[in-house]
Structures are given as structure tokens and as C-alpha cells.
Design an enzyme around this catalytic site. Structure first.
Site, PDB file in Angstrom:
ATOM      1  N   THR A   1      34.986  40.183 -26.455  1.00 32.28           N
ATOM      2  CA  THR A   1      34.580  40.323 -27.853  1.00 32.28           C
ATOM      3  C   THR A   1      33.068  40.178 -27.952  1.00 32.28           C
ATOM      4  O   THR A   1      32.420  39.613 -27.066  1.00 32.28           O
ATOM      5  CB  THR A   1      35.216  39.242 -28.733  1.00 32.28           C
ATOM      6  OG1 THR A   1      34.578  37.976 -28.478  1.00 32.28           O
ATOM      7  CG2 THR A   1      36.704  39.115 -28.503  1.00 32.28           C
ATOM      8  N   ASP A   2      32.508  40.662 -29.036  1.00 36.41           N
ATOM      9  CA  ASP A   2      31.141  40.273 -29.351  1.00 36.41           C
ATOM     10  C   ASP A   2      31.182  38.848 -29.888  1.00 36.41           C
ATOM     11  O   ASP A   2      32.252  38.264 -30.106  1.00 36.41           O
ATOM     12  CB  ASP A   2      30.514  41.238 -30.362  1.00 36.41           C
ATOM     13  CG  ASP A   2      28.994  41.284 -30.231  1.00 36.41           C
ATOM     14  OD1 ASP A   2      28.401  40.302 -29.747  1.00 36.41           O
ATOM     15  OD2 ASP A   2      28.402  42.307 -30.624  1.00 36.41           O
ATOM     16  N   TRP A   3      30.018  38.274 -30.101  1.00 38.54           N
ATOM     17  CA  TRP A   3      29.913  36.869 -30.486  1.00 38.54           C
ATOM     18  C   TRP A   3      30.807  36.573 -31.703  1.00 38.54           C
ATOM     19  O   TRP A   3      30.536  37.034 -32.804  1.00 38.54           O
ATOM     20  CB  TRP A   3      28.458  36.537 -30.797  1.00 38.54           C
ATOM     21  CG  TRP A   3      28.184  35.085 -31.090  1.00 38.54           C
ATOM     22  CD1 TRP A   3      28.475  34.420 -32.229  1.00 38.54           C
ATOM     23  CD2 TRP A   3      27.563  34.145 -30.216  1.00 38.54           C
ATOM     24  NE1 TRP A   3      28.076  33.122 -32.144  1.00 38.54           N
ATOM     25  CE2 TRP A   3      27.508  32.906 -30.907  1.00 38.54           C
ATOM     26  CE3 TRP A   3      27.041  34.211 -28.920  1.00 38.54           C
ATOM     27  CZ2 TRP A   3      26.942  31.761 -30.359  1.00 38.54           C
ATOM     28  CZ3 TRP A   3      26.478  33.061 -28.371  1.00 38.54           C
ATOM     29  CH2 TRP A   3      26.441  31.863 -29.078  1.00 38.54           C
ATOM     30  N   ALA A   4      31.884  35.845 -31.465  1.00 36.37           N
ATOM     31  CA  ALA A   4      32.802  35.383 -32.516  1.00 36.37           C
ATOM     32  C   ALA A   4      33.468  36.520 -33.280  1.00 36.37           C
ATOM     33  O   ALA A   4      34.001  36.294 -34.365  1.00 36.37           O
ATOM     34  CB  ALA A   4      32.082  34.456 -33.496  1.00 36.37           C
ATOM     35  N   SER A   5      33.476  37.720 -32.717  1.00 36.00           N
ATOM     36  CA  SER A   5      34.030  38.840 -33.492  1.00 36.00           C
ATOM     37  C   SER A   5      35.543  38.752 -33.649  1.00 36.00           C
ATOM     38  O   SER A   5      36.111  39.383 -34.546  1.00 36.00           O
ATOM     39  CB  SER A   5      33.641  40.186 -32.861  1.00 36.00           C
ATOM     40  OG  SER A   5      34.273  40.403 -31.617  1.00 36.00           O
TER      41      SER A   5
END
Length: 749
Positions: A280-284
Site C-alpha cells: 500500500t501507499d502510506w496508510a492507504s
């Protein structure tokens, strides 16, 4: 360090073939090791491998989690001593000894900073992109980093979006070629080499189409457009052997990418056969809650994992919620197993099980001479000459005094550009410093910045700059953007020069001295009025550590500019999105329409003609895609085709003569565009299909050849099938997307 001086031709054929030199097909020995290790793991240890954290606190705090097998990857740890300490806990103190994967955003350099990716794309030189990524990998891996979240290969056609700086611009083919080259540079000839780092093409997919150029915003990209425009660079990256992929923040047609099984499983896994890590992207994953796609952490974890995500970056929904989801039968343990297989596979391929530690005593490779030379070459090739009236550039020997003005003339931090976590401004060479050092014996340099920084509205210093300019033979005005004005979450609704920079240029122009405007920025800016006031304009997308010497050499003629615009420059924001490969309307502009200032009073409703143009901006952009001047001139000879009629399995051979008709040795980026005249769905007015850099001495002529397989004319048709449709085609070989004479050919069944 061995640097790449040429690029294998197969990169220019991407995304239509795989030319990776990395042995990334499933290795039976590796698969056996993965399965054997997986069979020993508890559910909690498996889920721990799917958990990526950002480095925090002291070693002891993180060690508690590592010992329990609750962490698979750590990002933002760059101290090799700490990296080894953490790795030692994982390898020697956890139950199974699975090494950590250490990650960091290394976007356009670790210590030696290259031009931002948009600048690298302006070179139209894949070897620059490959070498830049290789230098970044060598430097980053020396401190224990083995995974980077690059390249960003989002197609971006809205310069209001700050992250346009991180990508390769608006064109699908150029982005495919440059992105694949970056993957190859990061990963080298083998992932197992200690100097290789795993690439992570991002953001999958469509992020660059954010509505209004507003970061994290929704997109609406129909499947056909997704497949024809936005997916090909990612397929090219997969073909180049990319070890990992990252999901994007945006939702497309209401489905966040992190929970989109169609793109993650159907396309990436099944159609392309990708077998690496999806992160995932940061906290996505957790951000699917504010999206309104998940009610809580538990549902976010459920939707992300079942959609095909392997590893979660920092938001902990996997490690906290997956055990109960598996117990409830909502997530199958085999789904967890497959994710962990993908993670372990990459760790084995990186050689982490055999060589988990970094050599702390190895001599530093940071800012090596070869690295600085490569960064300078990239900065030289990335600079775009947009205007050069009366050949004011290069500066002549008659120039004895130069006034160096503007807030970007001596701004070492700003010229490095966005996403530079580890670059050191004390190593940056600015234009002012370079001009003094390299050409100070030839000219007198008067420095008066006029403005303290790009957003400075204080005009009291402008009079000092004007006074300095009055004493000079030529004015070198360095303007643009600070690095904070582009990149993630740094979007703008106004693309004019910030602060009082326009007032500075206007005041300098009133001196009557020739003004050479050098723009350093992270995006295309609406600089029409400043260009009108300038004798010459040189555009340098934030050029990095060696930007100063590169620009100085160009200004004084030691180097000849060859960069081309990788994205369309609009005249004004209201033209956005402005890109060359648009579809034709039923009433296309004729380019002779009556504009606002020429409309008669009480004009009839239809007297202006009913075509597709802006009454105030017209039809054309400020500068088209692929545009860039040189100190010399080039003449294109007649284009010849190997055949006027071809079948779908044929290869079209295009030849033409290119001649240097000027006074300087120079490099031209010759570009080949094609148009499919009639299709089952409407097709773009032009599409870039090939490009090449050709260096010629004054008076020299070369015959240049492009080979274009007819299969590369395929697109997703009205039935969502990728096919080459028979019919008539136009072809242009030219210096930019708006130039050249059309030649025709036909494809038959």
C-alpha cells in the site's frame, strides 16, 4: 562504479516486450525455500511479514516487535549501524530468522541528487534515467536500503498537481521507456547484488488524473482509457522485472486502488503474471475509511488483502485485524499464504537470507566523482532552451560583465527539488557559484538577488538588482519555484511565477539589456509574459546537485542544450488539461479563429465560427510537447517508408536524413508520431511511438532509421480487445509534436 553509456534497444520497444536481464522467473530452488519456510510459520508470523513500519524510537522498542515476528519491513532507517542492529535481531533472535526489508523513498538520488524525474524525462534519454537510478541504488544500498518507492510512472496532464514533478510527464510511450530504464537502474543486472535495490513502480493506477490537479482526489478513468493510456507504463515496468508495485491513494470510479481487485488481481497478477510484492501507499489501507469504502480498520484490512495487497505500509490494520478475519473465514489463510510467498520470494531474490548485513566499514560511495559527473550530464541534457532571440546564447566573448540576479541563483536547497530526504545542500553547486568558479576569469560577475526567495513579495531589493543590471552586458535572471512548491500535496491553482518575480523580470527588461531568464521549477509554469520580456529562456526542472555547473556550461557555450518538453506548457491555467495526444472533436480548431481582442462589437452569435478553441487563449499551448531549441539548427530530409501498405505482423521501417545546418555541434531529439485516422473508437490526433538522440557536427548529415512493428499500433477497441485495426494512418518525423510533414500508410488484414 561501472556506468552505463548505452541502453539496450529493447527498452525503446517497451511496453511491448520484456527485456529484463534480471532472472526473475520463478526459480524452483527459491520456491522450495519459500514453501519450506512458510510451512513453519504461525499465522501471526505470516501476518507480521505483511506489516511495514516506519522507524521509531530506540532499537529496543522496535526489537520487541521484531523478535516476535511482527515486522516484515522497516522504512526510513538510514543509519547502517542501526540497520544492522535491527537486522541482527530479526536474523539471530527471532524464531525463524527472517531478515527485514529496509526501505526508503529514493526518488531521484540518495546523496547525489539528479534532476527531478520530470527533468530526466526532458532528456528523452533512457540511459540518463538508468544511470541516475543506478547511482541512487549504489549510494542507498551502502547504508542498508534495499527497497525504494520509485519510479513514479503516473501519466500526468495537469501541472497544478504537485506530483507531476515526480513522474515523466504526459506521454504514455515516453513514460514507459523512461520508467523501465529506472527499474533497470535500481535493480541492476541481478537483484541479489548488494548494490541493487528493489524498484517499486507507483502509483498503481491513475493517480495522475486527480480531478482539478488536487492531490489524493478522485479520478474517473474508464477502462478503455485506463488500458490505452495509464496502464502501459506499469506493464513496461513489470516487463522490465520490477520487484514490487505500490497502490495509489485515489479512488477511480468509486473504488480506491488499495481495494481494487480488478487492477491488482485481474490485470497485474493474471494478465501480466506479476509475482512480486504489492504494498500500500502510506496508510492507504486505513484511508479507505475516510474514502467511505470501508467502515473501520477491520473492513479496510479485509478489502485490501482480498483485493490482492501483500504488505501494508504503517497503518497496522493487517497486523491488528487479519487474525480475527481469518478466524471468521472472511479472509482465507491461503490468501495470507500467497501474500507471504510474494514477500519471502523477493527477500530471497535480494539475497537477504544469505547476506543480511551491510558493510559498515566500507569506504563511502557518496558523491563519488563518477556520480557527480553522471548527475551533471543529466542536468545538462535536461535543460530546455525555449527561446533564443538574436542568438544571445551562448554568451559571446564580447560579454565582459554579467549581472546574476533572482532568488534561484544561489539557492542550493531549492534546486535539489522535491522528495530529497537525504541530499545535503552543502554539496549542491549553484549557478552563481559555478559561474564564478568556472567562468569568473572571463567575466566580471555582479550578484544582486533582488528577492530573497521565490515567494518573496518584498520589492525593495528589485532596485538594487536593476542597478546591478545597468552595469552589465547581459542579465542572467534565475527564477522559478522553491522545492516545497511541488511534490506530494503541493498543488497550485495559479501557475504564474510566485512572489514578485514577474515584477523583477519586468524591471530588468526596462534596462534595455538582454535578459536571459533561467527557470528552475518542479512543473511547467505559465511564463508567457516573462518569456516575451526575455531575450532567451532556459528551463531546468529542478536540476539537483550539479545543476549549477550544468547551467553555467550551457550559458557559456561549453554545452549545447538538447532537452525537450516532456509535458505541454499551457499559456494559462484555464487551458488545463492541455496535452498533445488528445482526441479530435467533431469541430476541431482551424487555428485561424478570431480571438477575444479582435471580436467586433455586436458580433453575430455564429460569426466567430463554431470550433473548439478558447477565445482568450486560442488553441495552441505556450510550448508543445517535445519542444526544445538548440544553439544550432537541424533540417529534416524527406521521410521514406519501407512500404505504403503493411500487414499486422509487418515492421514499418522509417528513414529520413537529419542535417546540422548551424554552427555548433549539437544533439537533436528526433521524434516519430503516428495517427490512426479512423477507429472503432476515436483515436488521438498524434501518439509518440519512437524517439532517438542524434549528435551531429556542423554540416554533418546522417540517415536515421526507426523500426516500428505494426503490432505497436494496437489499442483497446470498442469491444475492449487489444487489436490493430486496418485502415489509414498518418506519420510524422519531427522536432516536436506540432511540427513535421505528414506521410501516409495503410494497414490491411
Amino acid at each position: 562504479m561501472k556506468t552505463t553509456k548505452f541502453l539496450s534497444a529493447c527498452l525503446l520497444l517497451l511496453p511491448f516486450m520484456s527485456c529484463t536481464q534480471v532472472s526473475d522467473t520463478k526459480d524452483k530452488a527459491v520456491e522450495n525455500k519459500v514453501d519450506k519456510l512458510l510451512s513453519k510459520m504461525t499465522l501471526e508470523e505470516k501476518i507480521g511479514q505483511m506489516n511495514q513500519i516506519s522507524s521509531f524510537g530506540n532499537i529496543e522498542e522496535m526489537s520487541v516487535l521484531i523478535k516476535k515476528g511482527e515486522i516484515g519491513s522497516i522504512l526510513n532507517e538510514i543509519d547502517p549501524v542501526r540497520v544492522n542492529a535491527l537486522q541482527r535481531v530479526a536474523v539471530e533472535e527471532s524464531r525463524l530468522g527472517i531478515p527485514l526489508l529496509i526501505a526508503r523513498d529514493v526518488i531521484h538520488g540518495f546523496k547525489t541528487i539528479f534532476p527531478i524525474p520530470l527533468g530526466q524525462a526532458a532528456t528523452f534519454d533512457p540511459s540518463v534515467a538508468e544511470e541516475g537510478a543506478r547511482v541512487a541504488a549504489v549510494e542507498a544500498s551502502s547504508v542498508g536500503i534495499r527497497w525504494t518507492f520509485a519510479p513514479m510512472i503516473d501519466i500526468a496532464r495537469d501541472p497544478r498537481w504537485g506530483r507531476i514533478a515526480e513522474g515523466c510527464g504526459e506521454d504514455t510511450y515516453l513514460t514507459s521507456v523512461m520508467g523501465a530504464a529506472m527499474v533497470k537502474g535500481f535493480q541492476g543486472d541481478s537483484l541479489s547484488s548488494p548494490s541493487s535495490i528493489a524498484a517499486c513502480p507507483k502509483h498503481f493506477v491513475g493517480y495522475g488524473a486527480a480531478e482539478g490537479g488536487l492531490d489524493y482526489n478522485s479520478t474517473f478513468i474508464p477502462e478503455r482509457r485506463l488500458r490505452n493510456v495509464y496502464l502501459p507504463p506499469f506493464e513496461a515496468a513489470a516487463n522490465a522485472g520490477a520487484a514490487t508495485f505500490m497502490t495509489s491513494f485515489n479512488d477511480n470510479d468509486g473504488i480506491p486502488a488499495t481495494g481494487n481487485g480488478f487492477i491488482l488481481k485481474d490485470v497485474l497478477r493474471k494478465e501480466w503474471g506479476f509475482e512480486g510484492i504489492v504494498v500500500t501507499d502510506w496508510a492507504s489501507a486505513k484511508e479507505m475509511i475516510p474514502h467511505g469504502f470501508a467502515a473501520d480498520d477491520k473492513e479496510a484490512a479485509l478489502k485490501a488483502v482480498n483485493a490482492g495487497v501483500d504488505m501494508e505500509m504503517v497503518s497496522y490494520t493487517f497486523v491488528n485485524k487479519l487474525p480475527e478475519l481469518v478466524k471468521e473465514g472472511k479472509v482465507k489463510e491461503e490468501t495470507i499464504n500467497e501474500a507471504v510467498r510474494n514477500i519471502l520470494r523477493i527477500k530471497y531474490r535480494l539475497g537477504l537470507f544469505d547476506h543480511p548485513y551491510v558493510d559498515e566499514k566500507k569506504p563511502s560511495v557518496m558523491y563519488a566523482d563518477a556520480h557527480l559527473a553522471a548527475a551533471k550530464r543529466a542536468a545538462v541534457e535536461s535543460a530546455i532552451l525555449l527561446k533564443n532571440d538574436k542568438r544571445v546564447l551562448p554568451l559571446k566573448e564580447t560579454v565582459r560583465t554579467v549581472a546574476v540576479v533572482g532568488p534561484l541563483a544561489d539557492a542550493p536547497y531549492e534546486q535539489m527539488g522535491t522528495w530529497v530526504f537525504d541530499g545535503d545542500k552543502t554539496h549542491t553547486k549553484t549557478p552563481l557559484a559555478a559561474i564564478k568558479e568556472m567562468y569568473g576569469d572571463k567575466v566580471q560577475v555582479i550578484f544582486e538577488p533582488g528577492l530573497a526567495y521565490s515567494r518573496d513579495h518584498t520589492t525593495s531589493g528589485i532596485s538594487k538588482a536593476v542597478a546591478a543590471a545597468a552595469r552589465a552586458d547581459v542579465i542572467l535572471a534565475f527564477v522559478g519555484e522553491e522545492s516545497i512548491l511541488s511534490g506530494e500535496a503541493h498543488c497550485l491553482a495559479d501557475l504564474n511565477l510566485q512572489g514578485a518575480q514577474s515584477e523583477l523580470i519586468a524591471a530588468l527588461a526596462k534596462t534595455g539589456k538582454p535578459v536571459v531568464t533561467v527557470v528552475m521549477a518542479g512543473r511547467p509554469l505559465t511564463i508567457g509574459k516573462e518569456a516575451d520580456l526575455s531575450a532567451a529562456v532556459l528551463y531546468s526542472f529542478h536540476p539537483g546537485t550539479m545543476g549549477g555547473p550544468a547551467i553555467a556550461d550551457i550559458l557559456f557555450g561549453k554545452e549545447v542544450p538538447s532537452g525537450k518538453t516532456p509535458v505541454t506548457f499551457p499559456k494559462m491555467v484555464g487551458q488545463i488539461p492541455a496535452y498533445y495526444s488528445h482526441n479530435n472533436s467533431g469541430r476541431p480548431a482551424m487555428r485561424n479563429e478570431t480571438l477575444l481582442k479582435d471580436i467586433p462589437v455586436e458580433a453575430g452569435q455564429t460569426s466567430l465560427g463554431c470550433t473548439s478553441f478558447y477565445m482568450d487563449a486560442g488553441f495552441d499551448p505556450l510550448y508543445p510537447f517535445g519542444y526544445g531549441l538548440s544553439y544550432t539548427t537541424f533540417k529534416y530530409g524527406d521521410v521514406k517508408l519501407s512500404a505504403d501498405e503493411l500487414k499486422k505482423n509487418d515492421v514499418l521501417i522509417v528513414t529520413f536524413d537529419l542535417e546540422n545546418t548551424g554552427d555548433y555541434e549539437g544533439t537533436e531529439v528526433a521524434q516519430l508520431y503516428v495517427r490512426d485516422k479512423v477507429g472503432s473508437v476515436t483515436r488521438p490526433v498524434k501518439e509518440l511511438k519512437r524517439f532517438t538522440r542524434v549528435t551531429l557536427k556542423p554540416g554533418e548529415k546522417k540517415t536515421v532509421t526507426f523500426e516500428l512493428p505494426v503490432s505497436e499500433l494496437a489499442f483497446y477497441n470498442i469491444n475492449m480487445e487489444k487489436v490493430v485495426e486496418p485502415g489509414d494512418f498518418g506519420l510524422w518525423v519531427a522536432t516536436d509534436s506540432q511540427s513535421g510533414n505528414e506521410v501516409s500508410f495503410k494497414v490491411v488484414d
